[in-house]
Design a protein around this motif. Structure first.
Motif, short mmCIF file in Angstrom:
data_model
loop_
_atom_site.label_atom_id
_atom_site.label_comp_id
_atom_site.label_asym_id
_atom_site.label_seq_id
_atom_site.Cartn_x
_atom_site.Cartn_y
_atom_site.Cartn_z
N UNK A 1 0.84 -1.20 0.00
CA UNK A 1 0.00 0.00 0.00
C UNK A 1 0.88 1.25 0.00
N UNK A 2 0.58 2.17 -0.92
CA UNK A 2 1.30 3.44 -0.99
C UNK A 2 0.51 4.46 -0.17
N UNK A 3 1.15 5.02 0.84
CA UNK A 3 0.50 6.00 1.71
C UNK A 3 0.70 7.39 1.11
N UNK A 4 -0.37 7.96 0.60
CA UNK A 4 -0.31 9.24 -0.12
C UNK A 4 -0.98 10.32 0.72
N UNK A 5 -0.30 11.45 0.88
CA UNK A 5 -0.90 12.62 1.51
C UNK A 5 -1.03 13.72 0.47
N UNK B 1 -3.43 2.19 -2.96
CA UNK B 1 -3.16 3.51 -2.39
C UNK B 1 -4.08 3.80 -1.21
N UNK B 2 -3.53 4.40 -0.17
CA UNK B 2 -4.30 4.91 0.96
C UNK B 2 -4.11 6.42 0.97
N UNK B 3 -5.20 7.16 0.84
CA UNK B 3 -5.12 8.60 0.63
C UNK B 3 -5.54 9.37 1.87
N UNK B 4 -4.71 10.33 2.27
CA UNK B 4 -5.02 11.27 3.35
C UNK B 4 -4.95 12.68 2.78
N UNK B 5 -5.85 13.55 3.20
CA UNK B 5 -5.78 14.95 2.76
C UNK B 5 -5.38 15.84 3.93
#
Length: 243
Positions: A4-8, A43-47
């Motif tokens: 999993x790619x942790x994307x902010x 992908x795991x997306x955080x804003x």
């Protein structure tokens, strides 16, 4: 390395609260990007936004981000210098990827990581044609030879950046201007991609080709070293992953 790619996705989120930009991105640019990235199961997306506590990037989040996407425009100087240094260190020593979108060319993190002023020539919105200059590059996969944006803010050469390590996309505007619109840089242990489209009153982030490019860039920019590696960073003396 985790699958999993942790994307902010970081955004100033000032323009979209009222006025014309709200009509284009009613929930903020960061939410539009989150929505099209979130369909990817890897992908795991955080804003995060500028007015969040700790300007949206507390240490716990930054240290658990594989790829940081940045959109900034009129409020670059509000970003804390200490935070900028933490971001630069995460790229150089932690292998975090950094993707600068549109006016992030003048953001503090982009300038600190790449080492440039980021100055360029700019003008009114007009038709832009983006050319795929490196079709074999991972960021260019699934992208046609060229595609058109009906309206995008003019960014034009001269663009005061170091020579890109790879020039993936180039743009032509209807008044004849040209621009290096998709550039990669390798810095320390990290990878950086700058992509030009994304003016707050243009619909570029809804364009499927722009979405494909950003999605590809996330996968390309993710850390490319084993997380067990703990050699001392030549820039700070710390372990690459701050063990």
């Amino acid at each position: 390395m985790e699958n999993i790619i942790r994307v902010t996705v970081w955004n100033e989120y000032r323009h979209e609260r009222d006025g014309e930009a709200k009509e284009f991105y009613p929930n903020g640019i960061q939410e539009t990007i989150r929505e099209f990235l979130a369909v990817n199961k890897d992908m795991k997306i955080t804003t995060a936004v500028l007015d969040d506590p700790e300007q949206g990037l507390p240490d716990t989040l930054l240290e658990n981000t594989d790829v940081l996407i940045w959109w900034g425009h009129m409020h670059h100087q509000e970003v804390n210098d200490a935070l900028v240094e933490k971001i630069r260190e995460r790229v150089y020593c932690g292998g975090m990827g950094f993707i600068g979108l549109h006016s992030a060319h003048h953001s503090k993190p982009f300038r600190a990581i790449v080492g440039c002023t980021g100055n360029l020539k700019w003008g009114d919105n007009q038709k832009e044609v983006i050319w795929n200059l490196a079709p074999s590059h991972p960021i260019a996969q699934g992208v046609p030879e060229s595609f058109e944006l009906e309206s995008e803010e003019l960014y034009s050469e001269p663009f005061f950046i170091p020579q890109p390590d790879e020039l993936v996309f180039g743009s032509w505007y209807e008044h004849g201007n040209i621009f290096r619109s998709g550039c990669t840089f390798y810095r320390g242990m990290g990878r950086v991609f700058y992509f030009q489209p994304g003016h707050e009153v243009c619909r570029s982030f809804y364009n499927p080709h722009c979405q494909q490019i950003i999605t590809n860039a996330v996968r390309w920019a993710r850390p490319h070293m084993d997380t067990d590696v703990v050699n001392a960073c030549p820039y700070t003396g710390k372990g690459f992953y701050n063990e």
